[in-house]
Motif scaffolding. Structure first.
Motif, mmCIF file in Angstrom:
data_model
loop_
_atom_site.group_PDB
_atom_site.id
_atom_site.type_symbol
_atom_site.label_atom_id
_atom_site.label_comp_id
_atom_site.label_asym_id
_atom_site.label_seq_id
_atom_site.Cartn_x
_atom_site.Cartn_y
_atom_site.Cartn_z
ATOM 1 N N ALA A 6 0.672 -1.193 0.030
ATOM 2 C CA ALA A 6 0.081 -0.093 0.154
ATOM 3 C C ALA A 6 0.883 1.195 -0.030
ATOM 4 C CB ALA A 6 -0.824 0.047 1.109
ATOM 5 N N LEU A 7 2.056 1.274 0.896
ATOM 6 C CA LEU A 7 2.873 2.488 0.872
ATOM 7 C C LEU A 7 3.418 2.494 -0.368
ATOM 8 C CD1 LEU A 7 4.366 4.624 2.297
ATOM 9 C CD2 LEU A 7 6.033 2.778 3.219
ATOM 10 N N ASN A 8 4.103 1.470 -0.814
ATOM 11 C CA ASN A 8 4.985 1.529 -2.063
ATOM 12 C C ASN A 8 4.313 2.034 -3.263
ATOM 13 O OD1 ASN A 8 7.795 1.091 -3.428
ATOM 14 N ND2 ASN A 8 6.472 -0.645 -4.405
ATOM 15 N N SER A 9 2.778 1.453 -3.204
ATOM 16 C CA SER A 9 2.102 1.940 -4.442
ATOM 17 C C SER A 9 1.916 3.462 -4.466
ATOM 18 C CB SER A 9 0.724 1.118 -4.329
ATOM 19 O OG SER A 9 -0.120 1.840 -5.403
ATOM 20 N N GLN A 10 1.606 4.131 -3.495
ATOM 21 C CA GLN A 10 1.414 5.323 -3.378
ATOM 22 C C GLN A 10 2.688 6.407 -3.568
ATOM 23 O OE1 GLN A 10 -1.772 7.028 -2.973
ATOM 24 N NE2 GLN A 10 -2.408 5.011 -3.529
ATOM 25 N N LEU A 11 3.627 5.890 -3.049
ATOM 26 C CA LEU A 11 4.958 6.686 -3.171
ATOM 27 C C LEU A 11 5.297 6.456 -4.572
ATOM 28 C CD1 LEU A 11 7.244 5.139 -0.446
ATOM 29 C CD2 LEU A 11 6.233 7.507 -0.443
ATOM 30 N N LYS A 12 5.117 5.475 -5.641
ATOM 31 C CA LYS A 12 5.242 5.447 -6.817
ATOM 32 C C LYS A 12 4.317 6.444 -7.650
ATOM 33 C CE LYS A 12 6.760 1.606 -8.423
ATOM 34 N NZ LYS A 12 6.753 0.204 -8.582
ATOM 35 N N SER A 13 2.837 6.192 -7.338
ATOM 36 C CA SER A 13 2.031 6.731 -8.059
ATOM 37 C C SER A 13 1.999 8.319 -7.721
ATOM 38 C CB SER A 13 0.700 6.032 -7.931
ATOM 39 O OG SER A 13 0.085 6.522 -6.520
ATOM 40 N N ARG A 14 2.017 8.596 -6.585
ATOM 41 C CA ARG A 14 2.140 10.039 -6.406
ATOM 42 C C ARG A 14 3.666 11.063 -6.713
ATOM 43 N NH1 ARG A 14 -1.719 11.676 -2.078
ATOM 44 N NH2 ARG A 14 -2.996 9.672 -1.863
ATOM 45 N N SER A 15 4.533 10.394 -7.371
ATOM 46 C CA SER A 15 5.819 10.907 -7.482
ATOM 47 C C SER A 15 6.219 10.696 -9.111
ATOM 48 C CB SER A 15 6.896 10.532 -6.592
ATOM 49 O OG SER A 15 7.129 9.068 -6.740
ATOM 50 N N ALA A 16 5.123 9.994 -9.678
ATOM 51 C CA ALA A 16 5.351 9.727 -11.090
ATOM 52 C C ALA A 16 5.397 10.912 -11.989
ATOM 53 C CB ALA A 16 4.233 8.617 -11.622
ATOM 54 N N TYR A 17 6.001 10.684 -13.374
ATOM 55 C CA TYR A 17 5.911 11.729 -14.452
ATOM 56 C C TYR A 17 4.810 11.607 -15.068
ATOM 57 C CZ TYR A 17 10.555 13.084 -12.509
ATOM 58 O OH TYR A 17 11.737 13.037 -11.767
ATOM 59 N N GLY A 18 4.394 12.879 -15.572
ATOM 60 C CA GLY A 18 2.988 12.708 -16.547
ATOM 61 C C GLY A 18 3.586 12.623 -17.907
ATOM 62 N N ASN A 19 2.887 12.403 -18.796
ATOM 63 C CA ASN A 19 3.227 12.261 -20.074
ATOM 64 C C ASN A 19 2.117 12.974 -21.147
ATOM 65 O OD1 ASN A 19 0.889 10.425 -20.504
ATOM 66 N ND2 ASN A 19 2.208 8.840 -19.693
ATOM 67 N N ALA A 20 1.949 12.840 -22.288
ATOM 68 C CA ALA A 20 1.307 13.544 -23.198
ATOM 69 C C ALA A 20 -0.256 13.322 -23.082
ATOM 70 C CB ALA A 20 1.382 13.114 -24.625
ATOM 71 N N SER A 21 -0.693 12.062 -22.350
ATOM 72 C CA SER A 21 -1.826 11.629 -22.356
ATOM 73 C C SER A 21 -2.339 11.686 -20.762
ATOM 74 C CB SER A 21 -2.087 10.297 -22.752
ATOM 75 O OG SER A 21 -1.137 9.259 -22.190
ATOM 76 N N THR A 22 -1.395 11.728 -19.956
ATOM 77 C CA THR A 22 -1.666 11.606 -18.523
ATOM 78 C C THR A 22 -0.962 12.714 -17.712
ATOM 79 O OG1 THR A 22 -1.789 9.087 -18.544
ATOM 80 C CG2 THR A 22 -1.563 10.238 -16.343
ATOM 81 N N ALA A 23 -1.740 13.509 -16.788
ATOM 82 C CA ALA A 23 -1.432 14.733 -16.227
ATOM 83 C C ALA A 23 -0.584 14.026 -15.079
ATOM 84 C CB ALA A 23 -2.514 15.559 -15.502
ATOM 85 N N ALA A 24 0.707 15.018 -14.795
ATOM 86 C CA ALA A 24 1.407 14.678 -13.535
ATOM 87 C C ALA A 24 0.721 14.640 -12.460
ATOM 88 C CB ALA A 24 2.609 15.384 -13.739
ATOM 89 N N PRO A 25 0.981 13.710 -11.400
ATOM 90 C CA PRO A 25 0.396 13.922 -10.075
ATOM 91 C C PRO A 25 1.065 15.076 -9.553
ATOM 92 C CG PRO A 25 1.683 12.006 -10.361
ATOM 93 C CD PRO A 25 1.742 12.748 -11.608
ATOM 94 N N VAL A 26 0.333 15.542 -8.236
ATOM 95 C CA VAL A 26 0.906 16.464 -7.520
ATOM 96 C C VAL A 26 2.283 16.600 -7.047
ATOM 97 C CG1 VAL A 26 -0.107 15.841 -5.325
ATOM 98 C CG2 VAL A 26 -0.020 18.435 -5.806
#
Length: 459
Positions: free
Chosen positions: A288-308
């Motif tokens: 649960a922790l690792n998933s949130q750390l990765k998803s919240r810090s991921a970079y955006g791309n042309a089709s997906t907005a970058a997370p906060v």
């Protein structure tokens, strides 16, 4: 400014001042709107870090739970009707035989029945001496006391005896019942004596093995349940206790005896089931922790907005630190990696538990499993320390959110100053263009007058 110019004049040749000022203020507020957007973004980041902090705390609790489970023992009776049992971390593995002869019982007495529980019994003040075990207590019973009053007086004295009134349905149904609060011979209601000079009716009601003022004829209070100690054997050794809850016979084991003339065995062993459950919780909390750390810090791309928190250095550091702990082997035993006990990383970066492999490792060498998790270089020890460094006051997350809060405060100060400036500018624009409007109106009037004059002369 084209749109502003289009609103500069009305059909009468004057300015639409409110519309003009509104458009000018929209332009003036652009820097203010940008600052407000930054504040909202930073507050979202702070909230996101709050979520991560909660996940780290949950992971730390799961890790600590895994460490604690390694110290646990299970205590299993072969016949749960004879006794129940539980074991603490101070227990020692072994098999014990238990033979229960008698259970501990609390002493109980009942007085002769009364026609009413609200009618006065005592006609004069009396003192009853209650002896419980070897301790005697005087209880005053005033003239006019009813059966209910006597019950209340006994209970208020807190002598280790509880008084109640039972209706047995007979012609004289109301019976005062006394019960020792604690079981065992040492808590026997030894005697109840009404001092000489007390009320005869109170003496007839309460006297039990009196040391003086024996009623004539003797009207004893009836013993309904005799006090008794628990009498049992552990591995053939006879033991007497005043209670059926036993905590001081087998080290680290609590027993509750429940059946007389019963025999059963007690097996105390390491609680592998609790460890497996705790390991499952540990794996779930990490994922649960690792998933949130990765998803919240991921970079955006042309089709997906970058997370906060995209690319946030603090989150990236947390991921790197976690990875470093899992990649560094434990020392001091034959087991050095979590994969050896069935906790292994999958291709997607999640952990997965193989309970069968964990149980085999515990069966082969439980102490080595304990070392893998809980030694100075154990995984749980290091992960617990890491979690503390992240969530403690002044820790990694606090340092980042403090910095964000400082920025929010600075931006809010700027916003406040700009809001004050906006108020000033709006007043200034309104005054300026209202004055200009008045001038235009005057010029329009003058122009109309001159036109009229020229027209009349030419005609």
């Amino acid at each position: 400014m084209a749109s502003t110019s289009s609103l500069a004049s009305s059909s009468a040749g004057t300015l639409d001042v409110p519309a003009l000022v509104s458009q000018l203020m929209t332009l003036e507020r652009r820097p203010l709107d940008k600052l407000t957007a930054k504040v909202a973004s930073y507050q979202t980041k702070i909230s996101s870090f709050g979520t991560l902090k909660g996940l780290v705390s949950g992971f730390q609790t799961a890790a600590q739970g895994l460490s604690t489970s390694l110290q646990g023992f299970s205590a299993t009776p072969s016949d749960t009707s004879v006794f129940s049992a539980s074991a603490s971390s101070t227990a020692a593995a072994g098999v014990y035989s238990l033979d229960v002869t008698t259970l501990a019982q609390a002493h109980k007495l009942a007085a002769a029945g009364q026609l009413s529980d609200t009618a006065a019994i005592a006609t004069v003040d009396s003192t009853a001496i209650f002896t419980v075990g070897t301790t005697s207590t005087n209880i005053a019973i005033t003239a006019g006391a009813t059966l209910q009053d006597i019950r209340t007086a006994i209970n208020a004295a807190n002598i280790g005896v509880t008084a109640t009134i039972i209706n047995d349905g007979s012609a004289t149904p109301y019976r005062l019942a006394l019960s020792a609060d604690n079981s065992g011979l040492s808590n026997t209601i030894t005697s109840i004596t009404v001092q000489t000079g007390g009320d005869a009716a109170i003496n007839d009601l309460l006297a039990y093995n009196p040391t003086e003022n024996v009623p004539t004829p003797v009207v004893p209070m009836t013993q309904t349940v005799a006090a008794a100690d628990a009498d049992f054997k552990v591995n053939g050794i006879r033991i007497l206790r005043s209670s059926n809850a036993i905590t001081d016979v087998i080290e680290g084991v609590s027993l509750t005896l429940s059946k007389e003339n019963g025999s059963a065995t007690l097996t105390v062993k390491r609680d592998a089931s609790a460890v497996s459950t705790a390991a499952s919780g540990f794996v779930d909390a990490f994922n649960a922790l690792n998933s949130q750390l990765k998803s919240r810090s991921a970079y955006g791309n042309a089709s997906t907005a970058a997370p906060v928190l995209s690319g946030d250095g603090t989150v990236r550091l947390m991921l790197d630190q976690l990875r470093g702990i899992f990649m560094t082997a434990a020392s001091g035993g034959t087991l050095t990696s979590l994969a050896q006990v069935g906790i292994a990383f999958q291709a997607d970066g999640t952990l997965k538990l193989d309970s069968s492999k964990l149980n085999t490792a515990m069966t082969n060498d439980f102490n080595d499993v304990v070392n893998l998790f809980s030694s100075a270089t154990g995984y749980v020890t290091r992960l617990d320390a890491w979690s503390t460094s992240v969530v403690q006051a002044g820790g990694l997350i606090d340092a980042r959110t403090d910095s964000l809060n400082t920025s929010v405060e600075d931006y809010n100060d700027q916003i406040e100053k700009l809001e004050n400036r906006m108020v000033f500018l709006q007043k200034q624009y309104t005054t300026t263009y209202s004055t200009l409007n008045a001038l235009l109106s005057s010029m329009n009037s003058t122009g109309a007058y001159l036109t009229q004059q020229f027209s009349s002369k030419s005609s």
